[in-house]
Design a protein around this motif. Structure first.
Motif, short mmCIF file in Angstrom:
data_model
loop_
_atom_site.label_atom_id
_atom_site.label_comp_id
_atom_site.label_asym_id
_atom_site.label_seq_id
_atom_site.Cartn_x
_atom_site.Cartn_y
_atom_site.Cartn_z
N MET A 165 0.81 -1.18 0.00
CA MET A 165 0.00 0.00 0.00
C MET A 165 0.87 1.26 0.00
O MET A 165 0.58 2.20 -0.73
N VAL A 166 1.91 1.24 0.82
CA VAL A 166 2.81 2.40 0.89
C VAL A 166 3.54 2.57 -0.43
O VAL A 166 3.74 3.70 -0.90
N PHE A 167 3.93 1.46 -1.04
CA PHE A 167 4.61 1.56 -2.34
C PHE A 167 3.69 2.18 -3.40
O PHE A 167 4.13 3.00 -4.19
N ILE A 168 2.45 1.80 -3.41
CA ILE A 168 1.50 2.34 -4.40
C ILE A 168 1.32 3.84 -4.19
O ILE A 168 1.35 4.62 -5.16
N ILE A 169 1.19 4.25 -2.94
CA ILE A 169 1.04 5.67 -2.65
C ILE A 169 2.30 6.45 -3.04
O ILE A 169 2.22 7.52 -3.65
N SER A 170 3.47 5.90 -2.72
CA SER A 170 4.71 6.60 -3.07
C SER A 170 4.95 6.58 -4.58
O SER A 170 5.55 7.52 -5.13
N ALA A 171 4.49 5.54 -5.28
CA ALA A 171 4.62 5.52 -6.74
C ALA A 171 3.71 6.57 -7.39
O ALA A 171 4.12 7.24 -8.35
N ILE A 172 2.53 6.76 -6.83
CA ILE A 172 1.65 7.82 -7.34
C ILE A 172 2.26 9.18 -7.06
O ILE A 172 2.24 10.08 -7.92
N TRP A 173 2.85 9.34 -5.88
CA TRP A 173 3.52 10.60 -5.54
C TRP A 173 4.68 10.86 -6.50
O TRP A 173 4.90 11.97 -6.94
N TRP A 174 5.43 9.82 -6.82
CA TRP A 174 6.56 9.93 -7.76
C TRP A 174 6.06 10.33 -9.15
O TRP A 174 6.68 11.14 -9.84
N TYR A 175 4.92 9.77 -9.56
CA TYR A 175 4.36 10.09 -10.87
C TYR A 175 3.86 11.53 -10.93
O TYR A 175 4.06 12.24 -11.91
N LYS A 176 3.19 11.97 -9.86
CA LYS A 176 2.63 13.33 -9.83
C LYS A 176 3.69 14.40 -9.61
O LYS A 176 3.59 15.49 -10.16
N SER A 177 4.69 14.08 -8.79
CA SER A 177 5.71 15.07 -8.45
C SER A 177 7.08 14.40 -8.43
O SER A 177 7.57 14.00 -7.38
N PRO A 178 7.72 14.25 -9.60
CA PRO A 178 9.03 13.58 -9.63
C PRO A 178 10.07 14.38 -8.84
O PRO A 178 10.13 15.61 -8.92
N GLY A 179 10.83 13.65 -8.08
CA GLY A 179 11.88 14.28 -7.28
C GLY A 179 12.61 13.22 -6.47
O GLY A 179 12.24 12.05 -6.46
N TYR A 180 13.68 13.65 -5.80
CA TYR A 180 14.48 12.70 -5.04
C TYR A 180 13.70 12.11 -3.87
O TYR A 180 13.83 10.92 -3.57
N ASP A 181 12.93 12.93 -3.19
CA ASP A 181 12.21 12.41 -2.02
C ASP A 181 11.15 11.38 -2.38
O ASP A 181 10.99 10.37 -1.70
#
Length: 65
Positions: free
Chosen positions: A1-17
């Protein structure tokens, strides 16, 4: 679940964090398959005693009277 949320975050806002969050959650998920619980193997108890002695073996608190 956390990976899916962080993958969506990565898609919406690419960055190091967001990349670090996605990789960390993915590595933690993969590590869960390689870590085993020690309880799965079961607890084994073994005792020895000399002649004319009594052994008491318990897996919890025990009172001897």
């Amino acid at each position: 679940m956390v990976f899916i949320i962080s993958a969506i975050w990565w898609y919406k806002s690419p960055g190091y964090d967001s990349v670090i969050a996605a990789l960390t959650s993915l590595s933690a998920f993969i590590a869960l398959f390689f870590i085993s619980d020690s309880d799965d193997k079961g607890n084994k108890m073994n005792q020895r005693s000399g002649n004319n002695s009594t052994l008491y073996q318990s897996s919890g608190p025990m009172n001897i009277r």
